[in-house]
Design a protein around this motif. Structure first.
Motif, PDB file in Angstrom:
ATOM      1  N   ASN A  82      20.412 -22.877 -46.123  1.00 19.85           N
ATOM      2  CA  ASN A  82      21.184 -21.973 -46.077  1.00 19.85           C
ATOM      3  C   ASN A  82      21.184 -21.107 -44.708  1.00 19.85           C
ATOM      4  OD1 ASN A  82      22.581 -19.457 -46.561  1.00 19.85           O
ATOM      5  ND2 ASN A  82      23.263 -20.339 -48.437  1.00 19.85           N
ATOM      6  N   TYR A  83      21.502 -21.862 -43.604  1.00 20.03           N
ATOM      7  CA  TYR A  83      21.349 -20.822 -42.638  1.00 20.03           C
ATOM      8  C   TYR A  83      22.341 -21.429 -41.473  1.00 20.03           C
ATOM      9  CZ  TYR A  83      17.209 -23.744 -41.047  1.00 20.03           C
ATOM     10  OH  TYR A  83      16.484 -24.753 -40.690  1.00 20.03           O
ATOM     11  N   ASP A  96      25.900 -22.951 -46.777  1.00 24.14           N
ATOM     12  CA  ASP A  96      26.777 -22.095 -46.264  1.00 24.14           C
ATOM     13  C   ASP A  96      28.205 -22.667 -46.202  1.00 24.14           C
ATOM     14  OD1 ASP A  96      25.118 -23.222 -44.047  1.00 24.14           O
ATOM     15  OD2 ASP A  96      26.873 -23.008 -42.955  1.00 24.14           O
ATOM     16  N   TYR A 123      15.850 -21.207 -47.108  1.00 26.09           N
ATOM     17  CA  TYR A 123      16.761 -20.082 -46.911  1.00 26.09           C
ATOM     18  C   TYR A 123      16.145 -19.058 -45.928  1.00 26.09           C
ATOM     19  CZ  TYR A 123      14.942 -17.973 -51.067  1.00 26.09           C
ATOM     20  OH  TYR A 123      14.257 -17.234 -51.921  1.00 26.09           O
ATOM     21  N   SER A 166      20.488 -14.892 -46.133  1.00 26.73           N
ATOM     22  CA  SER A 166      21.338 -15.660 -47.341  1.00 26.73           C
ATOM     23  C   SER A 166      21.575 -14.880 -48.333  1.00 26.73           C
ATOM     24  CB  SER A 166      20.428 -16.903 -47.800  1.00 26.73           C
ATOM     25  OG  SER A 166      19.785 -17.589 -46.634  1.00 26.73           O
TER      26      SER A 166
END
Length: 655
Positions: free
Chosen positions: A387-388, A420, A446, A450
């Motif tokens: 998640n980036y 994402d 993450y 996040s």
């Protein structure tokens, strides 16, 4: 030998300080990682012309062009290599120590110079910014060099052309380096008008006029960047900003502070009024004025004040404090040198864990940890989530992600899912991904930015935490469907199953309790067209959790009719003031009819100013469109935060 040491002790102290500054900055240089801002600058050098660099690589962000232009040409020469890109900045950090010694020795004497220059050599503040290729240590070096030659012109009335040229050169470099280093040299330059002698006034005015002329080409860039009115990710400084900055100066270490206070007290015993040089008050003004300007600008116009931008003024604060130390005996110098050296290096290495924490890039470690789990588990048994902005090619995180994938030779090899992309508008697609995955493990990497709900959503489907790694700026977690011997258990706060009264929960109306439709136990709670506000929880925050942790709030919902827009709300209040209000819409989650659906809402306390001990947490449901549905298992739990998350500007957090 002893006679030689005593005769040349000043030179020996200076030599040792420079050697220490070199060792601490160059230590294991090949392992110093790029920071996010460094990657951003590097990615903005990939242009075919100088004009493209200025228009697309400089004007779009908030800094003057000097460092970006330097990197543009330096990278063409050395390539993208951590040690080589950082090398000139580390060297400038050493030269900053050199000029600190030269100025302090002349203005306040050797005893003061030993303490001040050694602090610049060994404190984490200047070391950290010496090890990143951004316009901070460069500005520190330029400003100190400018001050050194300013002193030659103003207090020595120097008529040497080389010193005049170097004064203009370092002033210009400061102006093109950073807006705050520009502000710093402007304040220093104006100060000279009050002290310059008449016979060199015209020469001084002409030098500053020429400096201004050299800056004129940057005015268009300056006004473009001024129009941005600060940076949206910087918060307005609060009352505690300067207190926190004080701790930050000295490695957040009471041991360092107490040692320096003792040396200061010892060094000024018996000081005469004549020792209170005007230069002490000049130095103090050179720290206070830019700090005050930055604070007021941030307060009333746009936030710009950070610890990093005050590094240009930092040495002058040290001058103002330790300028009171008169020249002391050889014994004092030895004790001061050894104490400052020993205590600050101990603090740097063991309290702040600089080389342990900073040298572990969250971006790189997330990829490394993912590769380990990829090799340990079958791809059908372990889902790898990032998640980036792992798939958004327009962002810096995407470029960093690709950089480390290529470095680990995993580009196109490592299977992963970009969280994402799945959670662009809501969490429904993400829930579907987790629901369909039949393996036993989920790896999640993450960054600090996040959404906190992601962790809690994964945990809803994979409820056991097998492994957690905390890094400065990021985390990795391995979730499991089944409990293991080393499972990490989250702290429990409260679960309301509507079976009986629960502490800190509002007692539900009996006419709202249903028996025939429950997820857990014998009762559920009903909302109908007349129920706008639902069951609520309230307790004092410090009784619930540490302010460095997370609070995860969840409940199960069963729609009765078409459920459009109810909200799960949390409020944090203190003294009648709302500190934080946030809500999660039920519509962000799967709401299948005739089944119980999880709704999740998370609070990241680390991003809030929660110094008030009487802060109260309130949690409730807002049925804003008076719809009909059932709820059960209303749960509030605590999740430990990352103690290193904001490590560079905060003390290591306690959970």
């Amino acid at each position: 030998m002893l006679a030689f040491v005593k005769k040349h002790n000043d030179s020996l102290f200076f030599t040792f300080i420079i050697i220490v500054s070199i060792i601490l900055r160059f230590w294991n240089i090949s392992e110093i990682p790029f920071m996010h801002d460094e990657f951003s600058a590097i990615f903005r050098t990939n242009f075919s012309s100088f004009s493209e660099l200025i228009n697309l690589g400089v004007k779009i962000e908030g800094h003057p062009p000097a460092i970006q232009v330097f990197l543009f040409y330096w990278i063409k020469f050395v390539g993208i290599s951590e040690p080589w890109i950082k090398f000139p900045f580390i060297v400038m950090g050493v030269f900053a120590v050199y000029f600190t010694w030269k100025i302090s020795k002349e203005w306040y004497g050797v005893s003061s110079a030993i303490i001040v220059s050694l602090l610049i050599a060994v404190l984490q503040y200047p070391i950290f910014y010496s090890q990143i290729a951004r316009p901070y240590v460069s500005g520190l070096f330029f400003v100190l060099a400018f001050t050194f030659y300013w002193n030659k012109l103003v207090f020595h009335s120097s008529k040497k052309n080389i010193q005049l040229i170097l004064y203009v050169l370092f002033g210009t470099l400061s102006a093109y380096n950073h807006h705050f280093s520009l502000l710093q040299v402007a304040i220093i330059g104006l100060t000279g008008l009050f002290f310059i002698k008449k016979d060199t006034l015209i020469r001084y005015v002409l030098a500053n006029t020429f400096l201004i002329i050299l800056y004129l080409p940057n005015l268009s860039i300056f006004f473009t960047q001024l129009g941005y009115k600060g940076l949206e990710w910087i918060s307005v400084p609060d009352f505690d900003f300067l207190i926190n900055y004080l701790y930050y100066w000295f490695n957040f270490s009471f041991l360092v502070i107490i040692t320096l206070l003792l040396l200061l007290f010892w060094g000024i015993i018996g000081v005469k009024k004549s020792n209170a040089s005007i230069k002490i008050f000049i130095s103090l003004a050179w720290f206070v004025i830019p700090t005050l300007i930055g604070y007021l600008y941030s307060l009333y116009i746009a936030p710009v004040l950070q610890f990093s931008v005050l590094i240009f003024a930092f040495p002058f604060l040290l001058f103002a404090i330790f300028g009171w130390v008169k020249n002391q005996s050889y014994s004092y110098k030895i004790v001061a040198f050894l104490l400052v050296l020993g205590v600050t290096i101990y603090s740097l290495v063991f309290e702040r864990k600089h080389y342990q924490i900073f040298y572990n890039s969250p971006y790189e470690k997330i990829i490394e940890d993912a590769v380990i789990n990829y090799k340990n588990y079958d791809k059908n048994d372990c889902l790898i989530l990032f998640n980036y902005n792992a798939e958004d090619t327009t962002t810096t995180p995407y470029g960093i992600f690709q950089y480390y994938l290529k470095q680990k030779k995993m580009n196109g090899v490592l299977p992963f899912v970009s969280v994402d992309a799945l959670t662009l508008n809501n969490y429904i697609d993400f829930q579907e991904q987790l629901y369909r995955f039949k393996g036993n493990y989920v790896f999640y990497g993450y960054l600090a930015s996040s959404p906190p709900e992601i962790y809690a959503i994964i945990k809803n489907y994979f409820p056991y935490i097998k492994h957690v790694e905390n890094y400065y700026g990021g985390n990795t977690v391995l979730f499991s469907k089944t409990p293991q011997e080393d499972t990490i258990v989250n702290s429990f706060i409260s679960l309301n199953t509507f079976e009986k009264g629960f502490l800190n929960w509002e007692n539900p109306s009996n006419d709202r309790l249903l028996i025939d439709s429950t997820e857990n136990g014998n009762h559920s709670y009903q909302f109908n067209s007349k129920t706008e506000w639902g069951i609520s929880f309230q307790d004092t925050l410090y009784k619930i959790t540490n302010t460095n942790n997370f609070i995860d709030i969840s409940l199960d919902v069963k729609p009765i009719k078409n459920l459009r827009n109810a909200l799960l709300v949390s409020v944090i209040e203190a003294n009648g003031e709302t500190i934080d209000w946030r809500a999660t819409s039920f519509n962000a989650f799967r709401l299948n009819s005739d089944v119980w659906n999880p709704i999740i809402h998370s609070i990241k306390l680390q991003d809030m100013n929660l110094n008030k001990k009487n802060a109260v947490l309130k949690v409730f449901i807002w049925n804003k469109e008076n719809q009909e549905f059932l709820i059960d298992n209303f749960k509030i739990s605590e999740r430990k935060g990352n103690p290193f998350l904001y490590w560079i500007i905060e003390k290591e957090a306690k959970n």
